[in-house]
Every structure is written in structure tokens, then in C-alpha cells.
Design a protein around this motif. Structure first.
Motif, PDB file in Angstrom:
ATOM      1  N   GLY A  41     -71.687  56.598 134.760  1.00  0.00           N
ATOM      2  CA  GLY A  41     -70.594  57.622 134.620  1.00  0.00           C
ATOM      3  C   GLY A  41     -69.272  57.274 133.603  1.00  0.00           C
ATOM      4  N   GLU A  42     -69.233  55.969 133.636  1.00  0.00           N
ATOM      5  CA  GLU A  42     -68.112  55.443 132.727  1.00  0.00           C
ATOM      6  C   GLU A  42     -66.630  55.850 133.078  1.00  0.00           C
ATOM      7  N   LYS A  43     -65.818  56.542 132.009  1.00  0.00           N
ATOM      8  CA  LYS A  43     -64.592  56.654 132.383  1.00  0.00           C
ATOM      9  C   LYS A  43     -64.204  57.646 133.419  1.00  0.00           C
ATOM     10  N   ASN A 114     -72.973  50.177 140.589  1.00  0.00           N
ATOM     11  CA  ASN A 114     -73.993  50.668 139.488  1.00  0.00           C
ATOM     12  C   ASN A 114     -73.510  50.356 138.067  1.00  0.00           C
ATOM     13  N   TRP A 115     -73.078  48.892 138.117  1.00  0.00           N
ATOM     14  CA  TRP A 115     -72.829  48.351 136.583  1.00  0.00           C
ATOM     15  C   TRP A 115     -74.220  48.232 135.806  1.00  0.00           C
ATOM     16  N   GLN A 116     -74.141  48.716 134.779  1.00  0.00           N
ATOM     17  CA  GLN A 116     -75.159  48.691 133.640  1.00  0.00           C
ATOM     18  C   GLN A 116     -75.162  48.007 132.793  1.00  0.00           C
ATOM     19  N   ARG A 117     -76.232  47.566 131.938  1.00  0.00           N
ATOM     20  CA  ARG A 117     -76.172  46.965 130.719  1.00  0.00           C
ATOM     21  C   ARG A 117     -77.409  47.048 130.325  1.00  0.00           C
ATOM     22  N   GLU A 138     -51.791  56.184 132.758  1.00  0.00           N
ATOM     23  CA  GLU A 138     -53.119  56.262 132.225  1.00  0.00           C
ATOM     24  C   GLU A 138     -54.109  55.007 132.658  1.00  0.00           C
ATOM     25  N   ILE A 139     -55.342  55.295 132.817  1.00  0.00           N
ATOM     26  CA  ILE A 139     -56.394  54.440 133.460  1.00  0.00           C
ATOM     27  C   ILE A 139     -57.402  54.288 132.034  1.00  0.00           C
ATOM     28  N   PHE A 140     -57.475  53.254 131.315  1.00  0.00           N
ATOM     29  CA  PHE A 140     -58.650  53.057 130.392  1.00  0.00           C
ATOM     30  C   PHE A 140     -59.288  51.811 130.428  1.00  0.00           C
TER      31      PHE A 140
END
Length: 140
Positions: A41-43, A114-117, A138-140
Motif C-alpha cells: 500500500g506504500e505511502k 506486510n513488508w514486501q521486497r 508531512e510524512i514521507f
């Protein structure tokens, strides 16, 4: 001669009996060697996870700076540990809200799964928060 025979017999047991886990491996950058590490889902996933603290923390002291969370992720996708870095607007080391803010952020980071690589290496991911006027801007 007996000592040499004893050593030759003992060495294989010592070499092969060392216990290791995924977190003991060398950490590779998330962008190197085609690892491409990310959270599912990333950001949007990251922003949603930190949304509540972003809305409730409105009087952060010092009022401006940056926080970086470095999440070390094993090759199986589990969190190994978290390193934190906090700097003020002059890029000097600081502690926001006497350490309470970083504790809350680490607690949230521990819930991320759910960390993916694309490749199986131990890696890390960075979550950065920009603090301005006492709020997480901000969150980045």
C-alpha cells in the motif's frame, strides 16, 4: 597428535552449531540490487498509520525539525529493530517532547506489517516526519 585429532573433531561442531536468525544478516539498502523494499500500500498505508498522531500532536517542542525512523526488516519481512534520528531546524540533534513523541512513533511503527521486497535480503526502510510550527506537517 591427540590434540590435533581432537581439534579436527571439534571444529565442525563449532562451525555448524552457531545459531543465527534473519536479523543477524548484513543489512542492504532498500534500493540496492533490485531489492525494492516497500510496505504493501506504500505511502497511503504509512500516512494512515500515523494519521491519528499527526492530528493529535499539535504542540510539539521544539516546534520545527525532522524525525527519521529506520526500520530494519529481515529477509522474511519481519521487523528486526528500529533506529531513530531527531534533528531540529538547525540540523542539530534534539529530542521532541522529552522523548514521548518518538516512543509513540515507534509504537505505531511496530504495528506496520506486510513488508514486501523483490529479492530476499535484510534491508531497511526510512519513514521521515517533518515537524513545523509544533505539528507533524508531512510524512514521507
Amino acid at each position: 597428535m591427540k590434540n590435533l585429532l581432537f581439534l579436527l573433531t571439534l571444529i565442525p561442531f563449532l562451525v555448524f552449531s552457531q545459531e543465527t536468525n534473519d536479523c543477524d544478516e548484513k543489512t542492504m539498502p532498500y534500493w540496492a540490487y533490485g531489492i525494492n523494499s516497500r510496505i504493501e500500500g506504500e505511502k497511503p498505508t504509512l500516512r494512515n498509520a500515523f494519521k491519528n498522531i499527526q492530528l493529535t500532536e499539535t504542540n510539539i517542542a521544539p516546534s520545527s525539525g525532522f524525525i527519521t525512523l529506520r526500520l530494519n526488516i529481515s529477509k522474511s519481512g519481519t521487523l528486526c529493530d528500529i533506529e531513530t534520528f531527531q534533528i531540529d531546524e538547525n540540523y542539530e540533534p534534539t529530542v521532541f517532547n522529552n522523548g514521548e513523541l518518538i516512543t509513540a512513533l515507534e509504537t505505531i511503527a511496530l504495528t506496520l506489517t506486510n513488508w514486501q521486497r523483490d529479492r530476499d535480503y535484510k534491508t531497511y526502510n526510512l519513514i521521515r516526519l517533518k515537524i513545523k510550527n509544533g505539528k507533524i506537517e508531512e510524512i514521507f
